[in-house]
Design a protein around this motif. Structure first.
Motif, PDB file in Angstrom:
ATOM      1  N   THR A  31      97.337 -29.311  65.586  1.00  0.00           N
ATOM      2  CA  THR A  31      96.024 -28.778  65.569  1.00  0.00           C
ATOM      3  C   THR A  31      95.055 -29.903  65.851  1.00  0.00           C
ATOM      4  OG1 THR A  31      96.719 -26.979  64.392  1.00  0.00           O
ATOM      5  CG2 THR A  31      94.593 -27.404  64.522  1.00  0.00           C
ATOM      6  N   LEU A  32      94.794 -30.874  64.990  1.00  0.00           N
ATOM      7  CA  LEU A  32      93.975 -31.930  65.090  1.00  0.00           C
ATOM      8  C   LEU A  32      94.252 -32.558  66.468  1.00  0.00           C
ATOM      9  CD1 LEU A  32      94.467 -33.793  61.753  1.00  0.00           C
ATOM     10  CD2 LEU A  32      92.438 -32.470  62.288  1.00  0.00           C
ATOM     11  N   ALA A  55      92.440 -30.408  68.788  1.00  0.00           N
ATOM     12  CA  ALA A  55      90.727 -30.517  68.622  1.00  0.00           C
ATOM     13  C   ALA A  55      90.337 -31.677  69.515  1.00  0.00           C
ATOM     14  CB  ALA A  55      90.616 -30.250  67.124  1.00  0.00           C
ATOM     15  N   CYS A  58      90.129 -31.236  72.770  1.00  0.00           N
ATOM     16  CA  CYS A  58      89.012 -30.200  73.388  1.00  0.00           C
ATOM     17  C   CYS A  58      87.772 -30.855  73.439  1.00  0.00           C
ATOM     18  CB  CYS A  58      89.123 -28.918  72.558  1.00  0.00           C
ATOM     19  SG  CYS A  58      90.469 -27.837  72.845  1.00  0.00           S
TER      20      CYS A  58
END
Length: 435
Positions: free
Chosen positions: A167-168, A171, A174
């Motif tokens: 997830t990091l 992120a 993005c």
């Protein structure tokens, strides 16, 4: 008794060999008519190479196997009563001692070349080429030094830990458009997430998957990789995706971990052959020396050839490709005496059994002292001044780290059967334990 996982050792050897060979096909110094010198990545500029690099981009596999061996090493140290500080001390010494010698020798050698009248462009070309391995050193340090912490999270919630790291990664990907410098945070998040795949392999999660599931995992990872690159979310060139790393490298790591598990029986058989085992064992003891020195030697050899009348075919021509085997032989010939002289720096300097370990503040300071020049070189390139400063910082780190107290096998911490002090898993997942 924990035995070395010869299959993992063989994979690491193959990865290192592929890196050396590929670099010999990439580095191409060019002397222009106006006297300027530049360097081209000949292999990386070939359009046909983009799909090939999907297969031969082995950096994720380095971190998968590093996670397997790293977790096993940490668990064994914990079983003997060791601490996270001792683990970081040992890991940092293994990487910093050979690197300190490299930086010091390069600093002295390039200054001598300048004093002898060698064109500064040639010396800068060599320094730039030598700096390329340092991004790996920065990333590998970030991943390996976090093993005690990540192992604790992994012991409590392995899948949640992996999901949080991925997830990091996403992120950061993005946000990299709006904050370009933030992309370098994935030097930590990407490679730590790939390293966690090695943790799962060490725990036997991959070994428990049926072959059909492994094949499905390989297909799914590559299909997702094709989707995100096909939609233009990420470049299709994995060399571009490597610096700074992004989600594509994690997906490659998933595929490569599954491939490794799928072909493990064959790798076990090959690694059991006596002469293969001897070669892999000898190379494994000096792997960091080979990795750190091969590219500086290649850059030096290429740069010095520019100063001679030796034939220099244009990059990408048939004559240039035919010369690649000679270049590889030349690099190997230069590596052999370097390994003989500096290879022992990879051996762990141990103190007496009754010696006390280094204070935590000394180890933490050594980490900071090492990370600053490595990060500078990885982000901004290696210069002659940074070579000297880096060599001094690394030498200081070696002094701060000192020697590692030897712990007798009988000195075990009283740990329960769960958590990060659990018993080491038996069987093929008991990967090679590094110093």
């Amino acid at each position: 008794m924990i035995h070395r996982d010869l299959a993992i050792d063989l994979v690491r050897f193959i990865c290192l060999a592929l890196v050396v060979v590929s670099h010999c096909m990439m580095v191409s110094p060019v002397l222009h008519a106006d006297g300027t010198v530049t360097s081209e990545n000949t292999l990386g500029n070939q359009r046909w190479f983009e799909p090939v690099i999907w297969i031969f981009m082995v950096m994720p596999l380095f971190f998968v196997t590093g996670g397997t061996t790293g977790l096993q090493s940490w668990l064994r140290l914990k079983a003997r009563g060791g601490t996270g500080v001792e683990f970081v001390q040992a890991r940092l010494l293994r990487l910093v001692r050979p690197a300190a010698a490299l930086l010091a020798m390069m600093f002295v050698g390039l200054w001598a070349a300048l004093l002898l009248g060698v064109d500064p462009q040639v010396t800068q070309l060599i320094a730039t080429g030598a700096g390329m391995p340092l991004w790996f050193l920065a990333a590998y340090l970030a991943a390996q030094l976090n093993i005690p912490l990540l192992a604790r999270f992994h012991a409590r919630a392995p899948w949640l830990t992996l999901a949080a790291l991925v997830t990091l990664v996403v992120a950061v990907d993005c946000l990299r458009g709006a904050l370009p410098q933030l992309a370098y945070a994935n030097l930590v998040f990407v490679w730590c997430s790939v390293q966690q795949l090695g943790f799962l392999m060490a725990d036997g999660h991959f070994a428990r998957l049926p072959r059909s599931w492994l094949v499905g995992l390989i297909a799914a990872a590559n299909l997702l990789l094709g989707l995100v690159t096909g939609l233009g979310l990420y470049p299709g060139n994995m060399l571009v995706n490597l610096n700074p790393p992004n989600l594509c490298l994690f997906l490659l790591g998933v595929s490569q971990a599954a491939v490794l598990q799928l072909f493990r029986p064959g790798m076990n058989w090959i690694s059991g052959v006596r002469w293969v085992r001897a070669v892999v064992s000898a190379a494994g003891r000096r792997a960091m020396t080979v990795y750190l020195w091969h590219l500086p030697l290649l850059a030096a050899m290429s740069g010095l050839l520019l100063l001679t009348d030796f034939p220099k075919p244009a990059a990408g021509t048939a004559a240039w490709w035919w010369a690649r085997p000679l270049v590889l032989v030349g690099v190997i010939a230069l590596l052999l005496p370097v390994i003989a002289v500096f290879g022992r720096l990879e051996e762990r300097p141990t103190a007496a059994v009754h010696s006390r370990g280094r204070p935590a503040i000394a180890v933490v300071t050594a980490v900071v002292v090492v990370v600053i020049p490595v990060a500078d070189a990885a982000f901004n390139g290696l210069t002659l001044a940074l070579l000297g400063g880096g060599a001094a910082c690394f030498a200081l780190a070696v002094l701060l780290l000192g020697r590692i107290p030897e712990r007798p096998p009988g000195q075990a911490a009283s740990e329960s059967g769960k958590g990060e002090g659990r018993a080491l898993p038996a069987g093929p997942s008991s990967a090679s334990v590094e110093p």
